[in-house]
Design an enzyme around this catalytic site. Structure first.
Site, mmCIF file in Angstrom:
data_model
loop_
_atom_site.group_PDB
_atom_site.id
_atom_site.type_symbol
_atom_site.label_atom_id
_atom_site.label_comp_id
_atom_site.label_asym_id
_atom_site.label_seq_id
_atom_site.Cartn_x
_atom_site.Cartn_y
_atom_site.Cartn_z
ATOM 1 N N ASN A 1 0.872 -1.174 0.000
ATOM 2 C CA ASN A 1 0.000 0.000 0.000
ATOM 3 C C ASN A 1 0.908 1.222 0.000
ATOM 4 O OD1 ASN A 1 -1.765 2.070 0.498
ATOM 5 N ND2 ASN A 1 -2.374 1.369 2.547
ATOM 6 N N TRP A 2 0.936 1.896 -1.136
ATOM 7 C CA TRP A 2 1.852 3.035 -1.260
ATOM 8 C C TRP A 2 1.308 4.312 -0.635
ATOM 9 C CZ3 TRP A 2 4.280 2.688 -6.893
ATOM 10 C CH2 TRP A 2 5.237 1.658 -6.886
ATOM 11 N N LYS A 3 0.065 4.294 -0.217
ATOM 12 C CA LYS A 3 -0.547 5.480 0.395
ATOM 13 C C LYS A 3 -0.335 6.686 -0.530
ATOM 14 C CE LYS A 3 0.038 3.196 4.758
ATOM 15 N NZ LYS A 3 0.180 3.251 6.199
ATOM 16 N N HIS B 1 -9.260 1.219 5.007
ATOM 17 C CA HIS B 1 -7.976 1.376 5.705
ATOM 18 C C HIS B 1 -8.158 2.331 6.893
ATOM 19 C CE1 HIS B 1 -3.837 2.513 6.528
ATOM 20 N NE2 HIS B 1 -3.500 1.378 5.938
ATOM 21 N N GLU C 1 -6.478 4.721 7.919
ATOM 22 C CA GLU C 1 -6.252 6.141 7.610
ATOM 23 C C GLU C 1 -7.495 6.752 6.974
ATOM 24 O OE1 GLU C 1 -2.603 5.430 5.524
ATOM 25 O OE2 GLU C 1 -1.663 4.947 7.440
ATOM 26 N N GLU D 1 -4.862 -4.840 10.688
ATOM 27 C CA GLU D 1 -3.831 -3.815 10.874
ATOM 28 C C GLU D 1 -4.098 -3.058 12.170
ATOM 29 O OE1 GLU D 1 -2.069 -2.763 6.725
ATOM 30 O OE2 GLU D 1 -3.746 -1.429 7.109
ATOM 31 N N GLY E 1 3.106 2.335 10.662
ATOM 32 C CA GLY E 1 4.078 3.413 10.508
ATOM 33 C C GLY E 1 4.853 3.753 11.768
ATOM 34 N N SER F 1 3.923 -2.065 10.166
ATOM 35 C CA SER F 1 5.378 -2.133 10.353
ATOM 36 C C SER F 1 5.991 -3.479 9.932
ATOM 37 C CB SER F 1 5.770 -1.794 11.802
ATOM 38 O OG SER F 1 5.389 -0.465 12.099
ATOM 39 N N GLY G 1 3.167 -1.180 4.108
ATOM 40 C CA GLY G 1 3.135 0.240 3.777
ATOM 41 C C GLY G 1 4.529 0.728 3.406
ATOM 42 N N GLY G 2 5.158 1.427 4.322
ATOM 43 C CA GLY G 2 6.452 2.068 4.069
ATOM 44 C C GLY G 2 7.478 1.178 3.384
HETATM 45 P P1 13P Z 1 3.420 0.403 7.478
HETATM 46 O O1 13P Z 1 3.916 -0.870 6.884
HETATM 47 O O2 13P Z 1 4.118 1.623 6.944
HETATM 48 O O3 13P Z 1 3.375 0.347 8.961
HETATM 49 O O4 13P Z 1 1.895 0.589 6.982
HETATM 50 C C1 13P Z 1 1.020 -0.478 7.086
HETATM 51 C C2 13P Z 1 -0.219 -0.156 6.363
HETATM 52 O O5 13P Z 1 -0.950 0.758 6.725
HETATM 53 C C3 13P Z 1 -0.546 -0.939 5.156
HETATM 54 O O6 13P Z 1 -1.823 -0.715 4.715
#
Ligand code: 13P
Length: 249
Positions: free
Chosen positions: A9-11, A95, A97, A166, A172, A207, A228-229
């Protein structure tokens, strides 16, 4: 046996140029994805190019959101019809967020999931508790409710749906639950999914990095990772695909 599912997920990272650069580098590395399902979800503006350039690479493309109507006066929204038109395969819905910053509710999540599945998009529905909810001992109750109100009652084939657990406090932050604690939540989610639960993939997200992915996906009820990251880096993401592909627990 559930096939492992690795998603990135590149956000709100990587515009078109960076998306193309990533895809070209990934293809140069000749990473095989045989035996695992892999998708990447870049921002909307990169989707057309991502679908074109990842074709044949073993990586499918996903969107990070959609709206539940096909078309209409909904300024700023993108429909499942438009995503299908450009060849998107997956969509991430609900998600944390989106729930936190854009007010998404379980009821709204359900409408989106229903529409996406109707239009033959594969769905990842995200659930997870906040730090406060966990401290109050409400993690199971919260996740239960998210599944109950966001998913139950919808008709679907198990292969077209994945759940991502999640925990919000792990996203993050570099903090993660103990893999056994995540496993416990996954088995609760599986039970909640009912008869289809055995076939539905439940990914862990929060993470996930190259150094810890194995600990999570070796758990019985953890069938992949939503990253994510660490999915923004082509070497790291490729390494995680390789770890998943070659895993022996
Ligand atoms: P991180 O891997 O950056 O913690 O993000 C997880 C995430 O929100 C994937 O959707």
């Amino acid at each position: 046996m559930r096939k492992l599912l690795i998603g990135g997920n590149w956000k709100m990272y990587k515009g078109v140029e960076e998306t193309i650069k990533f895809a070209n580098l990934f293809k140069e590395k000749k990473v095989s994805t045989e035996g695992v399902d892999v998708f990447l979800a870049p921002p909307f503006t990169s989707l057309v190019d991502a679908v074109r350039i990842f074709k044949g690479s073993g990586i499918s493309v996903g969107a990070q959101n959609l709206f539940w109507e096909d078309e209409g006066a909904y300024t700023g929204e993108v429909s499942s019809v438009f995503l299908k038109e450009i060849g998107v395969d997956w969509v991430i819905i609900g998600h944390s967020e989106r729930r936190t910053y854009f007010g998404e509710t379980n009821a709204g999540v359900k409408k989106k999931v229903e529409k996406a599945l109707q239009k033959q998009l594969k769905v990842v529905i995200c659930v997870g508790e906040t730090e406060e909810e966990r401290e109050e001992g409400k993690a199971k109750e919260v996740v239960d409710k998210q599944i109950e109100e966001g998913l139950l009652g919808i008709e679907y084939d198990a292969e077209n749906l994945a759940v991502a657990y999640e925990p919000v406090w792990a996203i993050g932050t570099g903090k993660t639950p103990h893999p056994e604690d995540a496993e416990e939540m996954h088995s609760i989610i599986r039970e909640k999914l009912g008869a289809k639960g055995e076939s539905i993939r439940i990914m862990y997200g929060g993470s996930v990095k190259t150094h810890n992915i194995k600990d999570f996906i070796c758990q019985e009820n953890i069938d992949g990772a939503l990253i994510g990251g660490a999915s923004l880096d082509v070497d790291g993401f490729s390494d995680m695909i390789n770890i998943a592909k070659e895993i022996k627990c």
